[in-house]
Design a protein around this motif. Structure first.
Motif, short mmCIF file in Angstrom:
data_model
loop_
_atom_site.label_atom_id
_atom_site.label_comp_id
_atom_site.label_asym_id
_atom_site.label_seq_id
_atom_site.Cartn_x
_atom_site.Cartn_y
_atom_site.Cartn_z
N ILE A 88 0.62 -1.32 0.05
CA ILE A 88 -0.07 0.06 -0.08
C ILE A 88 0.96 1.18 -0.11
O ILE A 88 0.76 2.28 -0.79
CB ILE A 88 -0.93 -0.08 1.15
CG1 ILE A 88 -2.14 0.91 1.11
CG2 ILE A 88 -0.40 0.12 2.55
CD1 ILE A 88 -2.96 1.01 -0.17
N ARG A 108 -3.89 -1.14 -7.20
CA ARG A 108 -4.26 -2.02 -6.08
C ARG A 108 -4.99 -2.99 -6.57
O ARG A 108 -4.83 -4.21 -6.17
CB ARG A 108 -5.09 -1.26 -5.00
CG ARG A 108 -5.23 -2.04 -3.77
CD ARG A 108 -5.95 -1.44 -2.59
NE ARG A 108 -7.35 -1.07 -3.04
CZ ARG A 108 -8.31 -1.76 -2.65
NH1 ARG A 108 -8.13 -3.17 -1.90
NH2 ARG A 108 -9.64 -1.71 -2.96
N VAL A 124 -3.90 -6.48 -0.71
CA VAL A 124 -3.74 -5.52 -0.08
C VAL A 124 -5.10 -4.85 0.24
O VAL A 124 -6.05 -4.56 -0.63
CB VAL A 124 -2.98 -4.14 -1.16
CG1 VAL A 124 -2.81 -3.01 -0.71
CG2 VAL A 124 -1.66 -4.99 -1.69
#
Length: 407
Positions: free
Chosen positions: A288, A342, A325
């Motif tokens: 992240i 992501r 994530v």
């Protein structure tokens, strides 16, 4: 403090913990779930925290460092690190005991550690040292206290900045003392101590959680051991899993690919994961910080990093569990481009086959009404870090049987 998770140990329990001599086998404490008592034995890591560069430490100072063990065992050893120091540091005295409350120790539990038979050791810059095994047994979920008197400290020190645990410091040598009287300086970091291991059955191993501030426990309640690896350790112990120890190698702000808040996961993998004794498995929850830093990191960049971590861990005989994530919509650095990365990374984690198992923390923690955001019930308040309930949900999402693989 949550009921059912006792943090203090009374004097009557000391005989079952640190002060039982190995010469009295019948009195040794054994893990209640150990199915292989009497078999071969080895050392496994029972606690760890990632080392990083810290500010200059004053000389002639004592540190009383409070940590929570995971797996039970005997013959405790501590690892002291000067990995980021630029000068030698001397540990003039070192002790291990059990916390009663605050800086006060359980009476009779504090015992001197030795290094190669000596009570003092000097560690060169960039090096670590392992203590001699300390006779006696240590229970799971113990509040262990390692007290160090440090001399000759100059320049940057080595430690873990965000402990989420109160430890203590004081001027002069007070490491041998069990009373709290002279320990007047509460501190929120662990210095020099980066791992503790115990001896247990060869059938028992540990898992390392490699991560960033989410794994480090930010937004969980301090001094309560409610980071998600802590919840996982309690689950493993209660289940009698053969993978029973947990080493938390999270660093707040850490990235997979780039140094910054600690060395990148790729650079610290050997020191923080592969060098730890008795480790069979690593759970990787990172990415992240690479994504939200707006540095142009792509799905291909991150997945190449994950693949390197998995390949190196597999080459060392470790199982690797990939964690997706988690959402971060509402965090100041959130944007559509980062969200696209992501989503692409999570799709790769789920379907690439790189990992021996996958724990889908994105699915567990996201809101059903806005899948790009954390479920409000789990949100620690900044839309990135889970609260205590979120931490527990993360640990509960781990399939304990998936922590073992054929390697």
């Amino acid at each position: 403090m949550r009921a059912g998770f006792p943090r203090r140990v009374g004097a009557a329990a000391v005989a079952a913990l640190l002060c039982v001599p190995l010469a009295a086998p019948a009195a040794q404490a054994r893990t209640r779930h150990d199915p292989t008592a009497g078999g071969g034995r080895h050392h496994v890591v029972t606690w760890a925290a990632s080392a990083d560069r810290q500010g200059a430490g004053p000389a002639e100072r004592s540190y009383r460092l409070v940590v929570r063990t995971s797996v039970a065992g005997s013959a405790l050893r501590v690892r002291l690190s000067n990995a980021f120091g630029e000068h030698p540091v001397t540990f003039a005295s070192a002790y291990a005991g059990l916390q009663r409350q605050g800086a006060e120790l359980v009476r009779g539990s504090n015992r001197r550690l030795a290094f190669g038979g000596q009570t003092s050791v000097t560690v060169p810059p960039g090096q670590t040292v392992l203590s001699d095994p300390l006779p006696g047994s240590l229970a799971a979920q113990s509040d262990l206290v390692v007290s160090l008197y440090v001399t000759g400290a100059q320049g940057p020190t080595t430690g873990h900045g965000m402990a989420m645990q109160t430890s203590y410091a004081t001027a002069g040598d007070h490491a041998a003392e069990e009373a709290a009287t002279n320990w007047t300086d509460p501190i929120g970091s662990w210095y020099w101590l980066d791992a503790v291991s115990v001896q247990t059955s060869t059938a028992i191993t540990s898992v390392v959680t490699l991560g960033d501030s989410i794994t480090d426990g930010w937004a969980s309640a301090s001094d309560t051991n409610r980071r998600w690896p802590d919840y996982l350790a309690r689950r493993l112990d209660a289940a009698g899993s053969p993978v029973r120890g947990v080493a938390n190698e999270g660093i707040s702000g850490n990235k997979v690919l780039a140094d910054g808040a600690g060395e990148a996961a790729l650079r610290r993998l050997d020191r923080d994961v592969l060098s730890q004794p008795g480790v069979s498995t690593v759970i990787v929850l990172e990415g992240i910080n690479d994504i939200k830093a707006h540095t142009g990191v792509t799905v291909d960049d991150l997945t190449a990093g994950y693949r390197q971590i998995a390949d190196r861990a597999h080459a060392a005989g470790r199982c690797v569990v990939g964690a997706t994530v988690m959402p971060y919509k509402g965090w100041s650095e959130y944007d559509a481009a980062g969200e696209a990365v992501r989503q692409g990374v999570n799709d790769w984690i789920r379907h690439s086959g790189t990992f021996d198992a996958v724990v889908d923390l994105d699915r567990i923690t996201r809101s059903p009404y806005d899948p790009q955001a954390l479920l409000p019930f789990f949100d620690g308040g900044d839309h990135l870090h889970p609260n205590d309930k979120g931490m527990q949900a993360m640990a509960d999402a781990v399939d304990l049987t998936a922590l073992r693989c054929d390697r």
